[in-house]
Design a protein around this motif. Structure first.
Motif, PDB file in Angstrom:
ATOM      1  N   LYS A   1       6.677 -25.461   1.898  1.00  0.00           N
ATOM      2  CA  LYS A   1       5.896 -24.314   2.412  1.00  0.00           C
ATOM      3  C   LYS A   1       4.515 -24.831   2.822  1.00  0.00           C
ATOM      4  O   LYS A   1       3.921 -25.668   2.129  1.00  0.00           O
TER       5      LYS A   1
ATOM      6  N   HIS B   1       7.472 -12.919   1.498  1.00  0.00           N
ATOM      7  CA  HIS B   1       6.742 -12.349   2.635  1.00  0.00           C
ATOM      8  C   HIS B   1       6.757 -10.817   2.564  1.00  0.00           C
ATOM      9  O   HIS B   1       5.757 -10.157   2.849  1.00  0.00           O
TER      10      HIS B   1
ATOM     11  N   LEU C   1       0.625 -14.592   8.420  1.00  0.00           N
ATOM     12  CA  LEU C   1       1.680 -13.590   8.575  1.00  0.00           C
ATOM     13  C   LEU C   1       1.284 -12.537   9.605  1.00  0.00           C
ATOM     14  O   LEU C   1       2.112 -12.033  10.343  1.00  0.00           O
ATOM     15  N   ARG C   2       0.011 -12.194   9.600  1.00  0.00           N
ATOM     16  CA  ARG C   2      -0.557 -11.272  10.584  1.00  0.00           C
ATOM     17  C   ARG C   2      -1.960 -11.786  10.898  1.00  0.00           C
ATOM     18  O   ARG C   2      -2.489 -12.595  10.130  1.00  0.00           O
TER      19      ARG C   2
ATOM     20  N   CYS D   1       4.194  -9.556   0.154  1.00  0.00           N
ATOM     21  CA  CYS D   1       2.833  -9.683   0.711  1.00  0.00           C
ATOM     22  C   CYS D   1       2.574  -8.573   1.721  1.00  0.00           C
ATOM     23  O   CYS D   1       1.500  -7.948   1.723  1.00  0.00           O
ATOM     24  N   ILE D   2       3.550  -8.357   2.563  1.00  0.00           N
ATOM     25  CA  ILE D   2       3.384  -7.343   3.611  1.00  0.00           C
ATOM     26  C   ILE D   2       3.306  -5.942   3.002  1.00  0.00           C
ATOM     27  O   ILE D   2       2.519  -5.102   3.459  1.00  0.00           O
TER      28      ILE D   2
ATOM     29  N   GLU E   1      -0.394 -20.031   5.844  1.00  0.00           N
ATOM     30  CA  GLU E   1       0.624 -19.353   6.622  1.00  0.00           C
ATOM     31  C   GLU E   1       0.023 -18.046   7.135  1.00  0.00           C
ATOM     32  O   GLU E   1      -0.480 -17.237   6.333  1.00  0.00           O
TER      33      GLU E   1
END
Lengths: 84, 409
Positions: B353, B325, B359-360, B328-329, B357
């Motif tokens: 997983k 994560h 994340l934002r 990715c961020i 997903e």
């Protein structure tokens, strides 16, 4: 000479030079792949040649909207008009 | 404009007519149009403008006569008929537009264009069920195509406000057809731009009818270098100090595969040039070749920077490594320096997983079973096609919820 004639003639000469065929004819409906060796590499070369010849700069979204020779000529005309 | 001494162009007459109409000088507009006609200045748009002036003056019979005169110019051309209909729609003469369209449908029963125009009128008037029925008729003629995307979107949007939509309604039937789904998928693919590993996504776009400008993809650049590229706002990328062309080792036994690559050392970037070493004339030095090729990569970088600053596309970063994560961020943060960018990171599936997903709101991870092998018809390839199409559809619709301005159709 009008922008329309300017752009049409200029794009024709750019194609003739890019494909190294002085007698090459183009039409507005032509798209990538219609001529031998016309691929995305060639498209970059043609775009750069248009920018240099007409003293213009295309934005990415303008490039994305160009699908055919006719679109390219129209995009060059539009840029030339906007520069007036 | 002095018409006595010069012959104006039709577009000049039209511009002047528009000004007169804006100033409610209808009689003068008619007079100008008549003068132009006496000087044999003929143009389709002038006849349509003439019909509009009559409509504004309340002369319905004269308006219809002008439309008939327009049609008579190219009576056998359905698109010419529809140009008159479109004009009437633009001027909001709905009843006359519908009447003329009905006549056109009878005159050209096998035309698909008439059904699109019918759907356009129906959508304008909020008749989404009728619009869907018109497009289904076009589909029956096997003439539904990508030019109908705007209408399909309008019908989809309109359908959201219909609470009593039944399974046998025209809207439901239309939206469930495979052809409409394919039109929508092609439209979605056009809104995405590839950043990540290899040519897979570009080739998928090509399969769906889009020819991305650049087959020099960003896929060879390591993620950390890409983060730096964005943080540095592309500074020095493809500069003469940090880049050169290099002939690679042959990838096959045949030497013809020896190809020049463009190499940016600062950002660890390698890209095909499509120039074979044995195709370059002996007299052409590598320096001359570099001078010819370097602007290509400069344009490529400029184009990506424009896209990131415009923040209108959805970027796809396909990663062959599993990213955390935090990785990715980090990439998304770097892209966000240039604009409020939307990113889908695509990786292979991992146990426990989810396939998607969030994340934002503007950052999604999507996981696929396998990468595409480049084929089209094996069961595995079909699965990959479905997975990618699904991934693109879900991602597009997710982002659309948060960024309605994405919908440009």
């Amino acid at each position: 000479m009008s922008d329309s004639i300017n752009a049409t003639q200029g794009v024709l000469e750019i194609f003739q030079s890019a494909f190294n065929v002085p007698s090459l004819k183009i039409n507005p409906q032509m798209i990538t792949g219609d001529l031998k060796d016309w691929d995305s590499f060639k498209n970059v070369e043609i775009l750069l040649a248009c920018e240099a010849r007409f003293g213009i700069r295309f934005r990415s979204k303008e490039i994305d909207a160009i699908r055919s020779v006719g679109d390219l000529i129209a995009a060059c005309e539009q840029k030339l008009n906007a520069a007036k | 404009m002095n018409f006595l001494f010069s012959v104006p162009k039709p577009e000049e007459v039209l511009a002047e007519v528009k000004i007169l109409l804006k100033d409610v000088k209808y009689s003068q507009a008619v007079s100008l149009l008549r003068k132009a006609e006496k000087k044999n200045i003929y143009h389709d748009d002038l006849i349509l403008a003439h019909s509009n002036v009559h409509a504004l003056m309340g002369n319905c019979a004269e308006q219809q006569n002008e439309i008939k005169r327009f049609i008579a110019q190219k009576e056998g051309d359905v698109l010419h008929h529809l140009k008159a209909v479109e004009y009437l729609i633009t001027e909001e003469h709905w009843d006359l537009a519908q009447k003329l369209l009905d006549q056109t449908k009878v005159r050209f029963p096998l035309s698909g264009f008439t059904h699109s125009t019918q759907a356009q009128i129906d959508c304008h008037q909020g008749g989404f069920e009728e619009a869907a029925a018109a497009l289904l008729k076009k589909q029956e003629l096997k003439k539904l195509d990508d030019s109908d995307i705007k209408l399909v979107h309008q019908i989809r949007k309109g359908a959201k406000n219909i609470t009593s939509l039944t399974s046998d309604s025209a809207i439901t039937t239309l939206l469930a057809t495979e052809q409409v789904r394919q039109i929508l998928i092609r439209y979605y693919y056009e809104r995405f731009e590839s950043l990540g590993w290899n040519c897979e996504f570009g080739f998928r776009q090509r399969l769906h009818g889009r020819e991305p400008l650049s087959l020099f993809r960003w896929g060879t650049m390591p993620r950390t270098a890409m983060v730096n590229l964005f943080k540095n706002r592309f500074k020095d990328f493809a500069s003469v100090h940090s880049s050169k062309i290099e002939a690679t080792e042959p990838t096959l036994e045949n030497d013809a595969t020896l190809e020049y690559y463009f190499h940016d050392q600062g950002y660890e970037y390698w890209a095909h040039t499509d120039v074979r070493k044995n195709s370059v004339a002996f007299s052409q030095t590598e320096e001359a070749l570099y001078k010819k090729l370097q602007p290509h990569f400069f344009l490529l970088a400029r184009k990506l920077q424009d896209d990131l600053e415009d923040a209108e596309k959805v970027f796809v970063y396909k990663s062959k490594e599993v990213l955390s994560h935090a990785d990715c961020i980090e990439l998304h943060d770097a892209m966000s320096i240039l604009g409020n960018n939307k990113l889908v990171i695509v990786m292979l599936k991992e146990t426990d997983k989810p396939d998607f997903e969030i994340l934002r709101t503007n950052l999604i991870i999507a996981r696929v079973t396998r990468w595409w092998g480049g084929g089209a018809s094996s069961p595995e390839d079909m699965l990959t096609h479905r997975e990618w199409d699904n991934l693109i559809e879900i991602s597009y619709n997710h982002f659309l919820q948060h960024y309605p301005e994405m919908d440009v159709a």
